[in-house]
Every structure is written in C-alpha cells, then in structure tokens.
Design an enzyme around this catalytic site. Sequence first.
Site, PDB file in Angstrom:
ATOM      1  N   ASP A  37     -52.721  17.572 -23.643  1.00 46.99           N
ATOM      2  CA  ASP A  37     -51.498  17.670 -24.456  1.00 46.99           C
ATOM      3  C   ASP A  37     -51.438  19.092 -25.020  1.00 46.99           C
ATOM      4  O   ASP A  37     -52.436  19.831 -24.988  1.00 46.99           O
ATOM      5  CB  ASP A  37     -51.559  16.640 -25.608  1.00 46.99           C
ATOM      6  N   ASP A  65     -50.509  22.209 -21.082  1.00 45.57           N
ATOM      7  CA  ASP A  65     -49.052  22.374 -21.142  1.00 45.57           C
ATOM      8  C   ASP A  65     -48.557  22.079 -19.733  1.00 45.57           C
ATOM      9  O   ASP A  65     -48.857  22.821 -18.792  1.00 45.57           O
ATOM     10  CB  ASP A  65     -48.693  23.806 -21.561  1.00 45.57           C
ATOM     11  N   VAL A  66     -47.809  20.992 -19.584  1.00 42.11           N
ATOM     12  CA  VAL A  66     -47.469  20.514 -18.234  1.00 42.11           C
ATOM     13  C   VAL A  66     -46.571  21.478 -17.464  1.00 42.11           C
ATOM     14  O   VAL A  66     -46.386  21.317 -16.255  1.00 42.11           O
ATOM     15  CB  VAL A  66     -46.813  19.110 -18.259  1.00 42.11           C
ATOM     16  N   ASN A  92     -46.981  11.509 -18.260  1.00 44.74           N
ATOM     17  CA  ASN A  92     -46.345  10.866 -19.417  1.00 44.74           C
ATOM     18  C   ASN A  92     -45.674  11.856 -20.365  1.00 44.74           C
ATOM     19  O   ASN A  92     -44.730  11.486 -21.066  1.00 44.74           O
ATOM     20  CB  ASN A  92     -47.418  10.060 -20.157  1.00 44.74           C
ATOM     21  N   TYR A 157     -31.875  15.284 -20.797  1.00 38.88           N
ATOM     22  CA  TYR A 157     -32.883  14.221 -20.667  1.00 38.88           C
ATOM     23  C   TYR A 157     -32.514  13.292 -19.505  1.00 38.88           C
ATOM     24  O   TYR A 157     -33.353  12.970 -18.658  1.00 38.88           O
ATOM     25  CB  TYR A 157     -32.965  13.462 -21.994  1.00 38.88           C
ATOM     26  N   THR A 192     -42.123   5.173 -30.989  1.00 40.73           N
ATOM     27  CA  THR A 192     -43.099   6.266 -31.049  1.00 40.73           C
ATOM     28  C   THR A 192     -42.494   7.414 -31.847  1.00 40.73           C
ATOM     29  O   THR A 192     -41.286   7.406 -32.153  1.00 40.73           O
ATOM     30  CB  THR A 192     -43.431   6.780 -29.627  1.00 40.73           C
TER      31      THR A 192
HETATM   32  N1  NAD Z   1     -40.046   6.513 -27.011  1.00 39.19           N
HETATM   33  C1  NAD Z   1     -39.080   6.062 -26.219  1.00 39.19           C
HETATM   34  O1  NAD Z   1     -38.192   5.302 -26.642  1.00 39.19           O
HETATM   35  C2  NAD Z   1     -39.055   6.438 -24.758  1.00 39.19           C
HETATM   36  C3  NAD Z   1     -38.166   5.775 -23.918  1.00 39.19           C
HETATM   37  C4  NAD Z   1     -38.144   6.073 -22.569  1.00 39.19           C
HETATM   38  C5  NAD Z   1     -39.010   7.012 -22.053  1.00 39.19           C
HETATM   39  N2  NAD Z   1     -39.869   7.655 -22.886  1.00 39.19           N
HETATM   40  C6  NAD Z   1     -40.779   8.630 -22.277  1.00 39.19           C
HETATM   41  O2  NAD Z   1     -42.118   8.210 -22.508  1.00 39.19           O
HETATM   42  C7  NAD Z   1     -42.987   9.343 -22.486  1.00 39.19           C
HETATM   43  C8  NAD Z   1     -43.883   9.327 -23.710  1.00 39.19           C
HETATM   44  O3  NAD Z   1     -43.081   9.510 -24.855  1.00 39.19           O
HETATM   45  P1  NAD Z   1     -43.459   8.936 -26.299  1.00 39.19           P
HETATM   46  O4  NAD Z   1     -42.404   7.959 -26.652  1.00 39.19           O
HETATM   47  O5  NAD Z   1     -44.872   8.522 -26.351  1.00 39.19           O
HETATM   48  O6  NAD Z   1     -43.194  10.239 -27.174  1.00 39.19           O
HETATM   49  P2  NAD Z   1     -44.158  11.161 -28.100  1.00 39.19           P
HETATM   50  O7  NAD Z   1     -43.291  12.288 -28.532  1.00 39.19           O
HETATM   51  O8  NAD Z   1     -44.800  10.326 -29.132  1.00 39.19           O
HETATM   52  O9  NAD Z   1     -45.281  11.662 -27.087  1.00 39.19           O
HETATM   53  C9  NAD Z   1     -45.033  12.656 -26.131  1.00 39.19           C
HETATM   54  C10 NAD Z   1     -46.256  13.542 -26.021  1.00 39.19           C
HETATM   55  O10 NAD Z   1     -45.968  14.559 -25.047  1.00 39.19           O
HETATM   56  C11 NAD Z   1     -46.526  15.765 -25.542  1.00 39.19           C
HETATM   57  N3  NAD Z   1     -45.905  16.937 -24.924  1.00 39.19           N
HETATM   58  C12 NAD Z   1     -44.685  17.475 -25.183  1.00 39.19           C
HETATM   59  N4  NAD Z   1     -44.503  18.595 -24.462  1.00 39.19           N
HETATM   60  C13 NAD Z   1     -45.626  18.752 -23.717  1.00 39.19           C
HETATM   61  C14 NAD Z   1     -46.050  19.724 -22.771  1.00 39.19           C
HETATM   62  N5  NAD Z   1     -45.287  20.784 -22.440  1.00 39.19           N
HETATM   63  N6  NAD Z   1     -47.258  19.568 -22.185  1.00 39.19           N
HETATM   64  C15 NAD Z   1     -48.057  18.524 -22.522  1.00 39.19           C
HETATM   65  N7  NAD Z   1     -47.723  17.597 -23.432  1.00 39.19           N
HETATM   66  C16 NAD Z   1     -46.517  17.711 -24.017  1.00 39.19           C
HETATM   67  C17 NAD Z   1     -46.305  15.710 -27.045  1.00 39.19           C
HETATM   68  O11 NAD Z   1     -47.118  16.631 -27.740  1.00 39.19           O
HETATM   69  C18 NAD Z   1     -46.612  14.256 -27.333  1.00 39.19           C
HETATM   70  O12 NAD Z   1     -47.970  14.063 -27.646  1.00 39.19           O
HETATM   71  C19 NAD Z   1     -42.070  10.565 -22.393  1.00 39.19           C
HETATM   72  O13 NAD Z   1     -42.000  11.008 -21.054  1.00 39.19           O
HETATM   73  C20 NAD Z   1     -40.731  10.020 -22.831  1.00 39.19           C
HETATM   74  O14 NAD Z   1     -39.652  10.770 -22.318  1.00 39.19           O
HETATM   75  C21 NAD Z   1     -39.905   7.406 -24.216  1.00 39.19           C
END
Ligand code: NAD
Length: 252
Positions: A37, A65-66, A92, A157, A192
């Site tokens: 992360d 950093d992805v 993720n 998005y 989250t």
């Molecule tokens: N929360 C929702 O309702 C929801 C719904 C559909 C899809 N998603 C997807 O689920 C996945 C996880 O999201 P979440 O809800 O746990 O959100 P979150 O924000 O809690 O977690 C996302 C994580 O990604 C990390 N991140 C951001 N940019 C990054 C980078 N450049 N390199 C590495 N890490 C990075 C952040 O630091 C964070 O720890 C994401 O892909 C999100 O788009 C979330």
Amino acid sequence: MDRLKSKVALISGGARGQGAAEAKLFAAEGAKVVIGDVRDELTRQTAAAIEAQRGGNAVRAVHLDVTRAADWRAAVETCEREFGGLDILVNNAGIANMKGLEETSEEEWDAIVNVNQKGVWLGMKTAVPAMRRRGGGSIINISSVFGLIGSTGSTAYHGSKGAVRLLTKAAAVQYGPDKIRVNSIHPGLILTPMVSEAAISPSEIDSLIGVTPLGRGAQPEEVGWCAVFLASDEASFVTGSELVVDGGWTAA
Ligand SMILES: NC(=O)c1ccc[n+]([C@@H]2O[C@H](COP(=O)([O-])OP(=O)(O)OC[C@H]3O[C@@H](n4cnc5c(N)ncnc54)[C@H](O)[C@@H]3O)[C@@H](O)[C@H]2O)c1
C-alpha cells in the site's frame, strides 16, 4: 481453516478496508500474505495485527504504489524471496470521487485511471511470470458495481472500473493455458473509509441502501470471503467471471 494452505498471496491496497479484511481472512485460511500500500505506517500496523492473530511467519508489509512498475517488481520479489513464490494476486487498491463528466479535471481523470486501471494491468503483468514459475495461479481484480452500470456521477471511476471488468476477461483468455485464473469482483456499497473519503453524504448513503434489496451496506469481510473462494482451489474451473457482491443492487 486451511482453504489457502501452502499458497502465497499479494494484496494491493492492503493497509485498510477490503484489502486488510482479505489479508486477515487469507492468513486465517493458511496463506502467506504480502500486503502492499502507499500508506506505509498503516500497512505495517495491519501486518502486525495479522501476525498477532495468526502467529508465526505469515505476513510481510511492503511499500507499493500500484502505478509504479518498480514497486510491483519489488513486491513480487518479496513474495518469491520470503515465501518461495506467488500464487494469488488481489488487485484491490483503488481511489474514487463522485464527480460527473464535465466536473472532472484532466488531473483527476488521470489519477483515478492510473491507480484503478493502469495499476491492475501493471499488477497482472508483473505477477504472471511468477505465477507461471509456480505452474498457475489466481488473479482477483476488484472492480465495482460501477464497472457494470452507470450513475449520475463518478465518471472517471466508472470508466476505470468498467475497464477492469474487460481487462479481467482478456487476461483470463490469454492465461488460461498457463493455468492462471483471472476473475473480477464487483462490490456494491461496502462500509470502508473510501465511502466517507469520497465525500458520499449520509443522504447519498441512504439512497444507495435504498436501491439495495438486502437493505444495508456490507462489511469488508463479506467481500473478503468471496475473494477467499476465488483464490482457493474450490474455484478451480472459474475464470473470466464477474462475481457481483452487491446485496442485489444490480439485480433490480
Ligand atoms: N467501499 C465501497 O463501497 C466499494 C465499492 C465497490 C468497489 N470498491 C473497490 O474496492 C477496493 C477497495 O476499496 P475500499 O473500499 O477498501 O477502500 P479504502 O479506501 O478503505 O482502501 C483502499 C486502499 O487502497 C490504497 N491505495 C490507494 N492508492 C493506492 C496506490 N496508488 N497504490 C497502492 N495502494 C493504494 C489506500 O491507501 C487504501 O489503503 C477499491 O478498488 C474500490 O474501488 C469499493
């Protein structure tokens, strides 16, 4: 308990939210886990919590950093050096905003597409050779219901998550002969930090819950268990599929 025994998993965005939940469940099911992360301190804390829960030599934390190929190479090298290989990749990491098409700046577009779309491609590109060395693997790309249907905002998005859906299918077709399975997960409303940080107001959350037949948002573990299934040998004939985890949102 042992659904992922002897497997090594790399999870991007594993510091918190769904990635952290997946890391905990994977470790509890016997996997060795590398979480990467950009939030380094939180990544270390999450790794320490998993180590305490699991006990022993189960987890590593790396800066990832992805959007950076060098970070991906270092993360995959960590899997091979510390745990002997790579079997599972969960792409993720993701970022979001609620902005519509005209309100989105070029910088915002690039930032979201870079993390959500380019990051998934780079992750797969770097992981595939390591999985080939293992004789196969499972890649799980976290898309969204916003990769399946439209809404009134979140243009960048939507674009990036829709791309993840077909990147997944293209990779599934390309790497089937290598015994590498590739599937996408499409979460609905998951409670989250992303939800609060994307500036979704309480009334918008209520309206999302209103279009969800199960009548609530989900806990991150409810997505995590689906990732456990796709990562495990229980899903041995599942590739190129999209697993919708949305409480019925897109069924309506
Ligand atoms: N929360 C929702 O309702 C929801 C719904 C559909 C899809 N998603 C997807 O689920 C996945 C996880 O999201 P979440 O809800 O746990 O959100 P979150 O924000 O809690 O977690 C996302 C994580 O990604 C990390 N991140 C951001 N940019 C990054 C980078 N450049 N390199 C590495 N890490 C990075 C952040 O630091 C964070 O720890 C994401 O892909 C999100 O788009 C979330």
